[in-house]
Design a protein around this motif. Structure first.
Motif, PDB file in Angstrom:
ATOM      1  N   UNK A  35      -4.585   0.140  13.015  1.00  0.00           N
ATOM      2  CA  UNK A  35      -5.494   1.233  12.654  1.00  0.00           C
ATOM      3  C   UNK A  35      -5.462   1.493  11.152  1.00  0.00           C
ATOM      4  N   UNK A  36      -4.302   1.232  10.551  1.00  0.00           N
ATOM      5  CA  UNK A  36      -4.191   1.430   9.108  1.00  0.00           C
ATOM      6  C   UNK A  36      -4.996   0.384   8.351  1.00  0.00           C
ATOM      7  N   UNK A  37      -5.001  -0.831   8.882  1.00  0.00           N
ATOM      8  CA  UNK A  37      -5.663  -1.923   8.163  1.00  0.00           C
ATOM      9  C   UNK A  37      -7.129  -1.632   7.896  1.00  0.00           C
ATOM     10  N   UNK A  76       2.084  -7.300  -7.856  1.00  0.00           N
ATOM     11  CA  UNK A  76       1.910  -5.897  -7.459  1.00  0.00           C
ATOM     12  C   UNK A  76       3.014  -5.489  -6.491  1.00  0.00           C
ATOM     13  N   UNK A  77       3.637  -4.355  -6.716  1.00  0.00           N
ATOM     14  CA  UNK A  77       4.608  -3.874  -5.730  1.00  0.00           C
ATOM     15  C   UNK A  77       3.902  -3.575  -4.400  1.00  0.00           C
ATOM     16  N   UNK A  78       4.553  -3.910  -3.300  1.00  0.00           N
ATOM     17  CA  UNK A  78       3.998  -3.636  -1.974  1.00  0.00           C
ATOM     18  C   UNK A  78       4.601  -2.331  -1.460  1.00  0.00           C
ATOM     19  N   UNK A  79       3.746  -1.342  -1.228  1.00  0.00           N
ATOM     20  CA  UNK A  79       4.200  -0.032  -0.760  1.00  0.00           C
ATOM     21  C   UNK A  79       3.677   0.183   0.663  1.00  0.00           C
ATOM     22  N   UNK A  80       4.561   0.621   1.554  1.00  0.00           N
ATOM     23  CA  UNK A  80       4.171   0.752   2.961  1.00  0.00           C
ATOM     24  C   UNK A  80       4.114   2.202   3.439  1.00  0.00           C
ATOM     25  N   UNK A  81       3.188   2.452   4.357  1.00  0.00           N
ATOM     26  CA  UNK A  81       3.178   3.700   5.126  1.00  0.00           C
ATOM     27  C   UNK A  81       2.966   3.312   6.588  1.00  0.00           C
ATOM     28  N   UNK A  82       2.970   4.331   7.470  1.00  0.00           N
ATOM     29  CA  UNK A  82       2.893   4.028   8.899  1.00  0.00           C
ATOM     30  C   UNK A  82       1.482   4.159   9.451  1.00  0.00           C
ATOM     31  N   UNK A 124      -1.078  -1.418  -7.067  1.00  0.00           N
ATOM     32  CA  UNK A 124      -0.079  -1.672  -6.022  1.00  0.00           C
ATOM     33  C   UNK A 124      -0.809  -2.221  -4.793  1.00  0.00           C
ATOM     34  N   UNK A 125      -0.048  -2.784  -3.867  1.00  0.00           N
ATOM     35  CA  UNK A 125      -0.655  -3.204  -2.605  1.00  0.00           C
ATOM     36  C   UNK A 125      -0.152  -2.274  -1.504  1.00  0.00           C
ATOM     37  N   UNK A 126      -1.073  -1.597  -0.835  1.00  0.00           N
ATOM     38  CA  UNK A 126      -0.674  -0.689   0.243  1.00  0.00           C
ATOM     39  C   UNK A 126      -0.800  -1.413   1.581  1.00  0.00           C
ATOM     40  N   UNK A 127       0.260  -1.374   2.358  1.00  0.00           N
ATOM     41  CA  UNK A 127       0.183  -1.969   3.695  1.00  0.00           C
ATOM     42  C   UNK A 127       0.774  -1.011   4.718  1.00  0.00           C
TER      43      UNK A 127
END
Lengths: 198, 340
Positions: A65-67, B135-141, B166-169
């Motif tokens: 869902x985040x993607x 780019x630093x990879x920064x994660x959230x849920x 940054x790259x958000x994943x």
């Protein structure tokens, strides 16, 4: 061509196999099936699925869902099945069966529906199979517990098998508990007292 | 003591995600607050916020431990089917943070002597990001969460482009610590216990906290559908009262040890919870479950969250009246009526 690329995310090997075969026979192609993975983001980007079918209990649902919201550059955004369908009945069936799906934006709803119905049927069949297996296992375990408790009671009280069983049954009725639960607590208590004596 | 409510329904199912702030639900069940209000509640652990939303939307659960933005997102029909939801009780305030990998944190520590100085931290972070070739990879849920909004808010506040610098994943919570230690990601913004656990295991360092980014804010709420609330008003009231009392119990410092023992029980978190009982992170998380402004749903908070959604491009085509939506979802009136 009606062939769609399906990405299946599920860690029940038998269910994966059965559903994969069923989708093949519908003329679709199962891109890959992978258990929960930390590289899901990349796998989805690489495989360009038309539809992702995922176990409802997978933590990767949030990732999918985040993607769609997080990367605007995603060439084929995937959306939650419910957004397109507006089909409460199918959604309900899917949730109850424990399956959920994400689809490429713009895919025709009726093509998705057939795949979903197949997935729901397979998840349903699998869960009733599993429930039966669980039941059989529990029954076997229950019998073992009751046998053990009877044996310990016979030794402890110096009574016969019939009397021991009657004692368990009376305890269960008095306490409003199930027989296997009473048997387990009898075992616990007797093991503790035996332990103390030693 | 007030007279006992006649509840329309006393067998309830509530969903929760295994985070520190599910504590009020666990305590309400284990310490008898639900029982006191004649409620028999089963708590169901879910692995994703998506499943919490779906199971509440479709009536499999009566309500759930929800991210503060979730009832708003569901009411607007963002990412899923549109279901009007509401909250009459905030379960917790604050409790999120941004953690960086050990390497990244150590690198920044060369030029940051005071991590409380957010301006300096932001400047040095930006300098590092702009000079780096990767780019630093920064994660959230989850995209409809304070964590996601706070991460973007902090980056943008310091002139760092969330799309390009940054790259958000997205990564599931249980995968955050392994991903940080194997180098798959360089940092993450999540709720407790996932920041403290990385710090205790010495695989990460704290960048900043949600409280430092936004000040005091609602983190988790009790979410129910508006349809359910209309059908079971007394049950809803009993549920809010029981959980409100549980929130007071959780906040009481004297109960801390017992609280962590309860959370460590198998159906809830696990033994990891007990590691937290005597740990104090270097920057205060300010996680609270009770206090003057903690439990009352505040429509101003709802409006603020809607603004964050807009800022992150989640409301692109919606011409919505933020105040009206927020007042229909953040029901401070119900709270005031029930809790005196």
């Amino acid at each position: 061509m009606n062939r769609l690329n399906v990405l299946l995310i599920d860690d029940e090997p038998e269910r994966v196999q059965a559903l994969k075969e069923a989708l093949h026979s519908l003329g679709h192609y199962v891109v890959c099936q992978l258990p929960n993975t930390t590289h899901l983001n990349k796998r989805v980007e690489d495989t360009h699925p038309d539809i992702v079918i995922i176990d409802m209990d997978s933590p990767n649902r949030d990732t999918l869902e985040s993607m769609s919201t997080m990367s605007k550059n995603n060439p084929r955004p995937i959306i939650f099945f419910a957004e397109q369908q507006n089909d409460r009945k199918t959604m309900c069936d899917a949730i109850n069966a424990g399956v959920s799906a994400y689809i490429a934006d713009g895919l025709q709803p009726e093509r998705v529906k057939a795949i979903m119905d197949t997935a729901i049927a397979h998840f349903d069949a699998h869960s009733s199979l599993r429930a039966e297996l669980e039941k059989a296992k529990t029954q076997l375990a229950d019998r073992k517990v009751i046998e053990k408790a009877k044996g310990m009671l016979m030794k402890h009280q110096g009574c016969d098998e019939k009397q021991a069983f009657e004692t368990l049954r009376k305890l269960a009725m008095d306490r409003g508990q199930k027989l296997p639960d009473v048997a387990q607590s009898v075992i616990d208590v007797l093991e503790l007292t035996n332990g103390l004596r030693k | 003591m007030s007279e006992l409510l006649t509840v329309e329904k006393n067998k309830l199912k509530l969903g929760f995600v295994a985070l520190l702030d599910c504590a009020p639900l666990v305590v309400a069940r284990e310490k008898g607050f639900f029982e006191k209000y004649n409620l028999n509640v089963v708590l169901c652990k879910e692995a994703s916020w998506a499943s919490i939303r779906d199971k509440v939307s479709f009536g499999l659960y009566d309500g759930a431990h929800m991210l503060a933005p979730m009832p708003l997102a569901a009411t607007l029909g963002l990412n899923g089917n549109k279901t009007a939801m509401l909250t009459a009780l905030s379960l917790s305030q604050n409790g999120t943070a941004i953690t960086l990998s050990k390497e990244f944190h150590t690198l920044l520590s060369k030029t940051i002597d005071n991590w409380e100085d957010d301006k300096l931290v932001g400047e040095q972070f930006k300098k590092q990001v702009k000079s780096s070739s990767v780019k630093p990879v920064m994660a959230t849920v989850y995209p409809y969460s304070n964590h996601y909004y706070q991460l973007r808010y902090w980056l943008e506040q310091h002139g760092i482009d969330a799309e390009h610098d940054v790259q958000l994943i997205a990564v599931p919570p249980t995968q955050m610590i392994p991903s940080l230690s194997n180098g798959a990601i360089d940092g993450y913004c999540v709720g407790e216990p996932w920041n403290s656990l990385a710090l205790i295991q010495k695989i990460g360092g704290l960048l900043t906290t949600g409280h430092k980014i936004w000040g005091a804010h609602t983190e988790k709420v009790l979410g129910v559908t508006q349809e359910w609330a209309a059908a079971y008003p007394n049950t809803h009231q009993a549920l809010v009262k029981a959980l409100y009392e549980a929130c007071q119990w959780v906040e009481d410092i004297n109960n801390k040890e017992e609280l962590y023992q309860l959370l460590a029980l198998p159906p809830y978190l696990d033994q990891a919870a007990t590691k937290l009982s005597d740990y104090t992170p270097p920057l205060a998380m300010e996680q609270h479950f009770a206090g003057a402004t903690v439990n009352i749903p505040d429509p101003k908070q709802g409006i603020f969250i809607l603004e964050q959604m807009k800022q992150c491009g989640q409301l692109s085509n919606q011409e919505a009246d933020f105040s009206e939506i927020s007042h229909s979802v953040y029901r401070h009136d119900l709270f005031q009526h029930w809790i005196s």
